[in-house]
Design a protein around this motif. Structure first.
Motif, mmCIF file in Angstrom:
data_model
loop_
_atom_site.group_PDB
_atom_site.id
_atom_site.type_symbol
_atom_site.label_atom_id
_atom_site.label_comp_id
_atom_site.label_asym_id
_atom_site.label_seq_id
_atom_site.Cartn_x
_atom_site.Cartn_y
_atom_site.Cartn_z
ATOM 1 N N SER A 70 0.844 -1.191 0.000
ATOM 2 C CA SER A 70 0.000 0.000 0.000
ATOM 3 C C SER A 70 0.875 1.235 0.000
ATOM 4 O O SER A 70 1.942 1.256 0.608
ATOM 5 C CB SER A 70 -0.868 0.041 1.256
ATOM 6 N N TYR A 72 1.436 4.943 1.123
ATOM 7 C CA TYR A 72 1.003 5.928 2.115
ATOM 8 C C TYR A 72 1.719 7.230 1.875
ATOM 9 O O TYR A 72 2.884 7.243 1.490
ATOM 10 C CB TYR A 72 1.305 5.429 3.534
ATOM 11 N N THR A 123 5.388 1.419 -6.504
ATOM 12 C CA THR A 123 4.977 0.096 -6.020
ATOM 13 C C THR A 123 5.714 -1.014 -6.769
ATOM 14 O O THR A 123 6.234 -1.952 -6.150
ATOM 15 C CB THR A 123 3.456 -0.078 -6.203
#
Ligand SMILES: O=P(O)(O)OC[C@H]1O[C@H](OP(=O)(O)OP(=O)(O)O)[C@H](O)[C@@H]1O
Length: 210
Positions: A70, A72, A123
């Motif tokens: 994820s 952030y 990512t």
């Protein structure tokens, strides 16, 4: 005030076809993966769909592993404005526990990493570099440095924009980075986020993304 970003609506049918097209390209190159790694959550649906088209009659299903990554906001409170960015948080990682006992690592395997979108590439950079590092450490430990592991990345959409992180040059140059579609830097509306799936599909059709 700046204009609202353009939105691209994507239908499930479109995603299905993009997975089918990419699978065909992979099989044509004789590079059927031994394992698929879906990056949760958006990578899981294309990972499952592409598996269907990578499987040949009479063969076993390709195992799917999920990793959870994820993004952030890193508010960079102690640093200058330039450092404000996004940090990747690992929420889930590989687990070979339930697989065949010969499948205990990625060493020597063809690995297909799947996500829905390559936006800033943060990512994918994290996923590829961490997986490569992990395999290399295992190879050293097990004295299996002569085995070649191949990573391929598949995304439905690559946004044509400056990236915040890189992928290995070799991967990009050898056809092991596969984006089904390259799009401008627009807002991508995926069907799994739609409140009204009929409207989503209608808009996707109108825009030719069906
Ligand atoms: O190229 P990048 O800038 O790194 O962005 C791409 C990532 O962002 C989204 O994940 P997100 O953390 O929003 O979660 P989700 O997959 O669960 O929707 C998407 O699924 C990709 O994994």
């Amino acid at each position: 005030m700046s204009a609202a970003p353009e939105k691209f609506y994507i239908s499930y049918n479109n995603i299905h076809k993009l997975c089918q097209k990419t699978a065909r390209e992979i099989l044509e190159k004789n590079e059927k993966p031994d394992v698929i790694i879906g990056i949760s959550g958006g990578g899981l649906i294309p990972a499952r769909i592409i598996r269907t088209f990578l499987k040949k009659k009479g063969e076993k299903n390709i195992p799917i592993q999920a990793i959870g990554l994820s993004l952030y906001e890193d508010l960079g409170l102690d640093d200058s404005v330039e450092t404000i960015g996004k940090e990747v948080v690992r929420t889930q990682w590989l687990d070979f526990g339930a697989l065949d006992k010969h499948f205990d690592s990625l060493i020597g395997k063809k690995v297909l990493i799947v996500d829905e979108v390559d936006d800033t590439r943060t990512t994918l950079h994290y996923a590829v570099s961490e997986l490569e590092k992990e395999v290399y450490e295992q190879q050293k430990r097990l004295n299996r440095l002569d085995e070649k592991t191949t990573f391929t990345v598949f995304v439905l959409h690559n946004k044509d924009k400056p990236k915040r992180a890189d992928l290995p040059k070799e991967m990009l140059e050898s056809g092991h980075y596969m984006a089904a579609v390259t799009v401008p830097d627009v807002w991508l509306c995926y069907p799994w986020e739609a409140d009204d799936i009929e409207e989503q599909t209608r808009m996707a059709k109108l825009q030719g993304h069906d």
